[in-house]
Design a protein around this motif. Sequence first.
Motif, PDB file in Angstrom:
ATOM      1  N   LEU A  48       0.828  -1.213   0.000  1.00 31.09           N
ATOM      2  CA  LEU A  48       0.000   0.000   0.000  1.00 31.09           C
ATOM      3  C   LEU A  48       0.859   1.258   0.000  1.00 31.09           C
ATOM      4  O   LEU A  48       0.577   2.208  -0.733  1.00 31.09           O
ATOM      5  N   LEU A  49       1.914   1.267   0.813  1.00 35.39           N
ATOM      6  CA  LEU A  49       2.780   2.438   0.857  1.00 35.39           C
ATOM      7  C   LEU A  49       3.536   2.611  -0.457  1.00 35.39           C
ATOM      8  O   LEU A  49       3.643   3.726  -0.977  1.00 35.39           O
ATOM      9  N   ARG A  89      15.090  -7.118   0.563  1.00 36.22           N
ATOM     10  CA  ARG A  89      15.260  -8.568   0.606  1.00 36.22           C
ATOM     11  C   ARG A  89      13.932  -9.289   0.869  1.00 36.22           C
ATOM     12  O   ARG A  89      13.617 -10.271   0.210  1.00 36.22           O
ATOM     13  N   HIS A  90      13.150  -8.781   1.810  1.00 37.26           N
ATOM     14  CA  HIS A  90      11.936  -9.485   2.222  1.00 37.26           C
ATOM     15  C   HIS A  90      10.670  -9.043   1.494  1.00 37.26           C
ATOM     16  O   HIS A  90       9.673  -9.768   1.506  1.00 37.26           O
ATOM     17  N   TYR A  91      10.692  -7.843   0.884  1.00 35.89           N
ATOM     18  CA  TYR A  91       9.464  -7.288   0.312  1.00 35.89           C
ATOM     19  C   TYR A  91       9.626  -6.890  -1.158  1.00 35.89           C
ATOM     20  O   TYR A  91       8.939  -5.999  -1.640  1.00 35.89           O
ATOM     21  N   ARG A  92      10.514  -7.530  -1.900  1.00 29.18           N
ATOM     22  CA  ARG A  92      10.755  -7.172  -3.294  1.00 29.18           C
ATOM     23  C   ARG A  92       9.473  -7.236  -4.110  1.00 29.18           C
ATOM     24  O   ARG A  92       9.171  -6.347  -4.902  1.00 29.18           O
ATOM     25  N   ARG A  93       8.698  -8.308  -3.977  1.00 30.53           N
ATOM     26  CA  ARG A  93       7.468  -8.464  -4.766  1.00 30.53           C
ATOM     27  C   ARG A  93       6.477  -7.345  -4.454  1.00 30.53           C
ATOM     28  O   ARG A  93       5.863  -6.774  -5.355  1.00 30.53           O
ATOM     29  N   GLU A  94       6.337  -7.002  -3.183  1.00 33.06           N
ATOM     30  CA  GLU A  94       5.387  -5.959  -2.789  1.00 33.06           C
ATOM     31  C   GLU A  94       5.844  -4.587  -3.294  1.00 33.06           C
ATOM     32  O   GLU A  94       5.021  -3.776  -3.731  1.00 33.06           O
ATOM     33  N   LEU A  95       7.151  -4.334  -3.245  1.00 36.49           N
ATOM     34  CA  LEU A  95       7.672  -3.072  -3.771  1.00 36.49           C
ATOM     35  C   LEU A  95       7.438  -2.971  -5.273  1.00 36.49           C
ATOM     36  O   LEU A  95       7.040  -1.913  -5.777  1.00 36.49           O
ATOM     37  N   ASP A  96       7.676  -4.059  -5.988  1.00 31.72           N
ATOM     38  CA  ASP A  96       7.460  -4.064  -7.438  1.00 31.72           C
ATOM     39  C   ASP A  96       5.992  -3.887  -7.795  1.00 31.72           C
ATOM     40  O   ASP A  96       5.656  -3.145  -8.719  1.00 31.72           O
ATOM     41  N   ARG A  97       5.110  -4.568  -7.074  1.00 28.51           N
ATOM     42  CA  ARG A  97       3.669  -4.429  -7.349  1.00 28.51           C
ATOM     43  C   ARG A  97       3.186  -3.021  -7.058  1.00 28.51           C
ATOM     44  O   ARG A  97       2.413  -2.442  -7.820  1.00 28.51           O
ATOM     45  N   GLY A  98       3.650  -2.441  -5.958  1.00 34.15           N
ATOM     46  CA  GLY A  98       3.272  -1.067  -5.625  1.00 34.15           C
ATOM     47  C   GLY A  98       3.762  -0.087  -6.674  1.00 34.15           C
ATOM     48  O   GLY A  98       3.036   0.820  -7.084  1.00 34.15           O
TER      49      GLY A  98
END
Length: 105
Positions: free
Chosen positions: A25-26, A49-58
Motif C-alpha cells: 500500500l505504501l 530482501r523481504h518485500y521485493r514483490r510488494e515493492l514491485d507491485r506497488g
Amino acid sequence: MTYSRQTGGRPPHQPDEELRMVVELLAGAAVPQAEICGVLEIDPKTLRRHYRRELDRGAAKVEAALVMHLHRIASGSDGTALRAIQFALRARFGWSEFTSLTICR
C-alpha cells in the motif's frame, strides 16, 4: 577452551501478511523506500530482501495510475495536452523532436 556464541543486535525480521500489505500500500502510494523503512523500523536492505514483490507491485500500480492520468491529460486539445503527449513519446518511446526523418527515394 569453549566459547559461548552470543548473538547481538536485533532478532531477524519476520514478514507477515499484514506487513506485506502495508508495504504494498505504501509503495502503491509512491512513498519512498526510506520512509517505508522508517515505518517498519527496518534497514533498506532488509526491506528489499523481504518485500521485493510488494515493492514491485506497488511501483507498477503507481506507474499505471500515472499513465492513465497522462493519457487523460493528453486526450485534451490544449497546450498542456501537447506537452503531455510529447512527454509520453519521449519517456516511453525514445522520441525526440530533434531527430530527423530520412525518406528513402
